[in-house]
Design an enzyme around this catalytic site. Structure first.
Site, PDB file in Angstrom:
ATOM      1  CD  GLU A 266      -3.944   0.393  -8.446  1.00 10.33           C
ATOM      2  OE1 GLU A 266      -4.198   0.716  -7.267  1.00 10.33           O
ATOM      3  OE2 GLU A 266      -3.974   1.187  -9.400  1.00 10.33           O
ATOM      4  CB  CYS A 303      -4.202   2.389  -4.715  1.00 12.22           C
ATOM      5  SG  CYS A 303      -3.859   3.580  -6.006  1.00 12.22           S
TER       6      CYS A 303
END
Length: 528
Positions: A266, A303
């Site tokens: 990620e 994020c």
């Protein structure tokens, strides 16, 4: 309280690494934390941890489902039992507040228990049976299908989630649930926090009577240990949360192996929010407040931070910009996780503010060694001419994007990179426009939101925390939720085997009482 020693955890023991010595730093003061001294693992340490993980794999994956689930539950209980020692060390090493870390600890324990529940159900095994058809022409043999763990998994601790995406975070929990031993490379920014969690997992391994190679924790001040870990032939998959540069470096290493392996990284997302006309007209000022709170939450170090706010030109967009600028101007400066992350944020903001087509709408409060919030603005035509204006700047900032019309908005959506999230802010009057945009949005994001902000990820069966590249290296996966286990499982089919040689999951009579597919139809669970 567990004493910290700065040693890697291998084979059920603490072992001092032979590599570079280093110390943790206090994030708020940027001063070293004297005790303990941490020691980077050597290549021999990596070899030993990986080889023991490989030896442990067949024993661990063959455990009864209940025993594996009990182990995950015990990991959660032991993490909770660390109490204030864990929270206080994490506060010092990350600068994150107590409430945030206590919530993250709860999330870490809850996701371990969530995977324990999944393991008990047997659903992840995905058992399927197609019985033999001897009378058919041509005849068909018996076919039995299930999923097994891929093998030892390397996990890299994330800087921005020192508990929930680190040593015992989602990657580790899902890999252990899949029956895969885990070798964790601790993040050098919070080594003490990592050691405390690592020792809790090590104790759970011992208490469950599992092979010691089921879990290992390695320290490293640089990149050598991580590189060696990804390239070790015993490692069969990698879990990573961090920068795009870091993730792509691991992907490159894994692809260059004699036997390439998947890296589930990620990496990068600006999480666009679309401000549709009806929403701006009805609640523009409230949206500005909520947006600012989301963009500056945790000093912007999520994020899913809303890094792009996209709307159509007009009076309502101008009013939103004015309200958001007022809110950003009042936002406080914040402590970032490390001095390196702060410097990267400052460089990113400086690059944007110096661009001739970028307008600085507001800067928040400033303070030495703190991140100053920033709200910027650009026209969509200029963004399309220089797509780097939409690059992620990790921290408390966001860019307003003004589109001339719906056609230009569609063009921006088509040019966007893959994202973790895209949000639609809308009223009933926006429904037709939203419906027309959804096909584009679905191609670009792993999670699509309506009338909310993306910061905050619910840990549950239905969540997706992933997305098309470069949000992740593999857009078919998620790193949060029970579907995360699929990254570390692979299918195996048995053809024409005698029943006694088959795994219990696919034997006649369904001895485990699983929900299986039989002859193409659901077979009712029949728990023993």
């Amino acid at each position: 309280m567990t004493s910290l020693t700065g040693e890697s955890l291998i084979a059920g023991q603490a072992q001092r690494g032979a590599g570079t010595a280093f110390h943790a730093s206090d994030a708020a003061t940027n001063t070293p934390i004297a005790q303990p001294t941490f020691h980077s693992a050597s290549s021999a340490d990596v070899d030993r941890a990986c080889e023991l993980a490989d030896e442990a794999f067949d024993v661990y994956r063959a455990l009864p489902l209940e025993k594996r689930a009990q182990f995950l539950d015990d990991c959660a209980t032991r993490i909770e039992a660390l109490g204030d020692a864990l929270i206080e060390r994490a506060m010092a090493e990350t600068g994150l507040p107590r409430a945030r870390l206590e919530g993250e600890r709860a999330r870490t324990a809850n996701q371990l228990r969530m995977f324990a529940t999944l393991v008990r159900s047997g659903d992840a095994l995905d058992a399927r049976i197609e019985p033999a058809l001897p009378e058919r022409q041509p005849p068909r043999s018996s076919l039995r299908f299930w999923r097994i763990g891929v093998g030892p998994v390397a996990v890299f601790g994330a800087s921005n989630f020192p508990l929930a995406f680190s040593v015992a975070g989602g990657d580790t929990a899902s890999a252990l649930a899949a029956g895969c031993p885990v070798v964790v490379k601790a993040h050098p920014a919070h080594p003490g926090t990592s050691e405390l969690i690592g020792r809790a997992l090590q104790q759970a391994v011992a208490a469950s009577g599992l092979p010691a190679g089921v879990f290992a924790l390695l320290f490293d001040a640089g990149h050598e240990t991580g590189s060696a870990l990804v390239q070790h032939p015993a490692i069969r998959a990698v879990g990573f949360t961090g920068s795009r540069a870091g993730g792509l470096a691991l992907v490159k290493l894994a692809a260059a192996r004699h036997e390439p392996i998947p890296v589930y990284a990620e990496m990068s997302s600006v999480n666009p929010n679309l401000l549709l006309p009806g929403a701006l007209a009805v609640r523009g000022e409230a949206l500005a407040r909520e947006f600012t709170a989301s963009a500056t939450l945790g000093c912007g170090q999520f994020c899913t931070n809303p890094g792009l706010m996209i709307g159509l030109t007009g009076a309502d967009f101008e009013a939103f910009a004015t309200h958001a600028a007022r809110e950003f101007s009042a936002a406080p400066a914040g402590v970032m996780l490390t001095s390196g992350i702060l410097r990267a944020y400052e460089r990113g903001i400086e690059k944007l503010t110096q661009h001739p087509q970028v307008t600085t709408l507001a800067r928040g409060a400033s303070a030495p060694d703190r991140a100053q919030p920033a709200l910027l603005r650009v026209r969509a035509s200029d963004l399309l001419a220089d797509l780097s204006l939409g690059d992620e700047v990790f921290g408390p900032s966001s860019v307003l994007v003004e589109c001339a019309d719906v056609a230009e908005l569609r063009t921006v959506l088509r040019k966007l990179e893959g994202q973790l999230t895209i949000t639609l802010h809308m009223e009933p009057s926006d429904a037709e426009l939203a419906r027309s945009l959804l096909p584009l949005i679905e191609r670009k994001a792993g999670r699509v939101l309506a009338n909310g902000f993306p910061t905050g990820v619910e840990v549950c069966d239905a969540i997706v925390h992933g997305g098309p590249f470069p949000a992740t290296s593999d857009g078919r996966s998620t790193s949060v939720g029970t579907a995360a286990i699929e990254r570390f499982l692979r299918p195996v089919c048995y053809q024409n085997f005698a029943d006694e040689l088959l795994p219990e999951a696919v034997r006649d009579g369904n001895p485990l009482g699983l929900r299986r597919r039989f002859a193409g139809k659901p077979e009712a669970a029949n728990k023993p």
